[in-house]
Design a protein around this motif. Structure first.
Motif, PDB file in Angstrom:
ATOM      1  N   GLU A 339      13.226 -32.055  22.482  1.00 30.76           N
ATOM      2  CA  GLU A 339      14.589 -32.181  23.000  1.00 30.76           C
ATOM      3  C   GLU A 339      15.203 -30.787  22.941  1.00 30.76           C
ATOM      4  N   GLU A 340      16.315 -30.622  23.659  1.00 33.71           N
ATOM      5  CA  GLU A 340      16.876 -29.284  23.775  1.00 33.71           C
ATOM      6  C   GLU A 340      17.288 -28.700  22.423  1.00 33.71           C
ATOM      7  N   ASP A 341      17.872 -29.562  21.600  1.00 34.02           N
ATOM      8  CA  ASP A 341      18.371 -29.127  20.296  1.00 34.02           C
ATOM      9  C   ASP A 341      17.227 -29.162  19.282  1.00 34.02           C
ATOM     10  N   SER A 342      16.632 -28.008  19.048  1.00 28.23           N
ATOM     11  CA  SER A 342      15.450 -28.021  18.174  1.00 28.23           C
ATOM     12  C   SER A 342      15.824 -28.242  16.715  1.00 28.23           C
ATOM     13  N   VAL A 343      17.079 -28.007  16.364  1.00 31.72           N
ATOM     14  CA  VAL A 343      17.512 -28.317  14.994  1.00 31.72           C
ATOM     15  C   VAL A 343      17.482 -29.832  14.795  1.00 31.72           C
ATOM     16  N   LEU A 386       2.378 -36.313  12.836  1.00 28.84           N
ATOM     17  CA  LEU A 386       2.920 -35.761  14.082  1.00 28.84           C
ATOM     18  C   LEU A 386       2.928 -36.824  15.182  1.00 28.84           C
ATOM     19  N   LYS A 387       1.802 -37.508  15.252  1.00 27.89           N
ATOM     20  CA  LYS A 387       1.643 -38.543  16.269  1.00 27.89           C
ATOM     21  C   LYS A 387       2.695 -39.644  16.088  1.00 27.89           C
ATOM     22  N   GLU A 393       9.942 -41.359  17.821  1.00 27.86           N
ATOM     23  CA  GLU A 393      11.235 -40.741  18.145  1.00 27.86           C
ATOM     24  C   GLU A 393      11.377 -40.425  19.634  1.00 27.86           C
ATOM     25  N   TYR A 394      10.266 -40.214  20.280  1.00 25.67           N
ATOM     26  CA  TYR A 394      10.312 -39.837  21.713  1.00 25.67           C
ATOM     27  C   TYR A 394       9.380 -40.748  22.511  1.00 25.67           C
ATOM     28  N   PRO A 395       9.658 -42.078  22.482  1.00 23.51           N
ATOM     29  CA  PRO A 395       8.707 -43.044  23.067  1.00 23.51           C
ATOM     30  C   PRO A 395       8.615 -42.944  24.589  1.00 23.51           C
TER      31      PRO A 395
END
Lengths: 397, 397
Positions: A339-343, A386-387, A393-395
């Motif tokens: 996502e854009e906000d890496s924090v 990681l998987k 979180e990013y389905p």
């Protein structure tokens, strides 16, 4: 009164430190072996046994008054000669010991190189992504760090932006290859083009623009690649080196600045660094370590684990759909966040005990750094985490 | 462009260096054993064997990744705790590890202490005679060194001159006891009076005047004397220490700053020094030596040779008619020259292969320094040379 400048620094948060503290705290809960801590660039392999054997030998055999005696302020001449010869042999240079200034690692090297070639108010350009400690390293010398935006295609140099920023105010350009955090090595083509621009602009502005080349990861290279030596391309180069990574000696603080022999007043510059050190309180690195690294100038620790780890992570990350330039070396990998906000991205990863570092402080928002100087077994186990992180979180990716 | 400030320093002559070079050159002619080289303050005794044994032991037994790993920027906590406990035991203090900042010797300690308690433009007062390196140490921080003229009666503090110079601009006062070059220890009375004045003036000016106490010779004491601990008299004290002399480790660059626990924001000051070190390139001293000196915090090398040498020289010098305050410690003695121009005096001494250092650069013209950290046998042989020098060059005294 306490110095305001330094007191004010205390209120600045360090993301890396906060993450590392989280990792330690979480480790106490669930066992540190279960925390996938990719936050810190601490070597994870031992110094070579012959290095330790040599230390033990000289401690046992040498006259302690001589062994632990004062080093000349520029470093121990015999050690500097050996290091010069090693550089000449490996990179086809013509250094003598008089071109080498011994330092407490690369931090000490940069502190002295920058003070030597800048006046207060001068600008030093570095390239994003960059090691965030460059900010205090440069700005405390009296010069000002300016950073050229990243070329995120391949993490070579963004020459368009660079040429815009390379004004008459610039006294020096700082590069770091192979790079922390991208893991990318500057190609011969990049170095050649950089040198050409610097030569032209030095000529145009009527003053030398020095190249300060920070090379602590020089020997950590993957896929059989060899590293071009930046000083081979540009004679106004100050090469800053540390044995922290190549010999796994970060706590012993040992490195050097090597000034290109064809740089005007190159030997004078080394003597100037001796004067600079009187004011920084730097003095020399420990005599014992000056002697020992010089004895093993061509040796490295067994660095192969970093390549093993890189391959596991690179394959896993690309398989999971991350955009990621394959590292040529170091022990870092630098993917684009999902996502854009890496924090925000890195915060979510904490739930999966993955300690990733958002790259805002590296001058490259939207990316994150993983320092894979950890055991391979742990890297392997982290792939599952990681998987799970990405899928949960990013389905919808 | 090369930095003018540092380049200009190269043209400044160092008398001590010139003398030391003369000694080396002359040594090649007649054998160095025949040159009575009193120029350099290099310890002449070995580090204790148990220290070497400990280094060998930890190199052989400890995990090298941990042993040579990064030190936290303020120093290794366990080492700092041990050093704090040693100071508490010996000087009745209440330090914790959080009051200690590890440094590369006293030079590193002063560099960080001064930057911590001054703003650019502030004044730092030191007392003649003083170690000439204080000039770059202080002036490169941005503060300005001013020196109070010597009290040549007993080399305690010249309080009249001090009080005149202690204006609102003074942020810190730097003392060195026992003193290089005089060998004199500040008495309890001196320290009490100094503290009283500093307290009064801090109150009057509305800001703390810090005391920076440089104590590398703290353990080298003669005639059974014990050293008062300056921080016991004044709570705004930063104690700067080096193990160079007490353990004969000058090349290994290891020391600390200890901030008085009752000093406001004492722990913050230590953290500030960590910030300062990011800009100086200082980082930490070598991890290996942090661990080792902490293990032997109460130990010293066998320092008795310095007292033996002092007695021989003091007796010889006074017998020859020199005016000379008996040193309480260090390995220096500081007699008055036999003519007003001590540079001329020391030049004449060279003819007798006596390397004496004129004290102009110590802020005390007319005197000279002898560093008697050399073999006793050589000190004994030098007495004849001294006698011949005085009788030949100054026959009518």
């Amino acid at each position: 009164m306490l110095a305001k400048k330094y007191k004010d620094m205390l209120s600045q948060k360090s993301v890396i430190r906060e993450l590392s503290e989280f990792a330690t705290a979480r480790g106490k809960e669930i066992g540190y072996e279960n925390v996938f801590d990719y936050s810190l660039g601490n070597p994870s392999i031992p110094v070579p046994q012959e290095f330790t054997d040599y230390l033990i030998k000289i401690l046992g055999e040498e006259n302690p008054i001589k062994l632990h005696g004062y080093s000349p302020s520029l470093g121990i001449p015999e050690a500097k000669e050996k290091l010069a010869k090693s550089l000449n042999r490996r990179f086809n240079m013509n250094y003598t010991g008089n071109h080498i200034f011994m330092t407490t690692g690369a931090a000490g090297a940069i502190a002295h190189a920058v003070r030597c070639v800048t006046e207060p108010g001068d600008e030093v350009l570095a390239f994003a992504p960059f090691f965030p400690e460059y900010i205090p390293y440069i700005n405390h010398t009296g010069a000002t760090l300016k950073t050229v935006p990243a070329n995120t295609v391949d993490f070579q140099i963004n020459f368009d932006e660079f040429e815009k920023m390379l004004t008459d105010k610039v006294a020096a350009v700082l590069i770091n290859t192979p790079n922390n955090p991208s893991g990318v090595l500057y190609s011969e083509e990049t170095l050649r083009k950089l040198a050409k621009i610097l030569e032209e602009k030095s000529e145009e502005y009527g003053h030398i623009i020095y190249l300060i080349s920070d090379e602590p990861y020089r020997e950590i290279l993957f896929d059989g690649i060899t590293s071009p030596y930046p000083a081979n391309f540009y004679k106004y180069t100050l090469t800053c080196y540390s044995f922290s990574k190549s010999l796994s000696l970060p706590g012993e603080r040992i490195g050097y600045v090597a000034v290109h022999p064809e740089c005007p007043e190159s030997e004078t510059m080394v003597v100037m660094m001796g004067q600079i050190s009187r004011g920084t309180g730097h003095n020399c690195p420990a005599s014992l370590f000056q002697l020992a690294v010089a004895e093993f100038a061509d040796l490295t620790a067994d660095l192969s684990v970093y390549e093993t780890n890189m391959n596991i992570l690179y394959d896993a990350l690309t398989e999971l759909g991350f955009t990621c330039v394959r590292p040529n070396g170091t022990f870092y990998i630098f993917p684009k966040a999902l996502e854009e906000d890496s924090v925000a991205f890195c915060k979510k990863a904490l739930k999966y005990d993955l300690i990733l570092v958002p790259a805002d402080s590296f001058g490259c928002p939207g990316y994150f750094r993983m320092a894979y100087c950890i055991d391979t077994e742990k890297v392997e186990r982290s792939v599952e985490a990681l998987k799970k992180f990405v899928e949960t979180e990013y389905p919808n990716r």
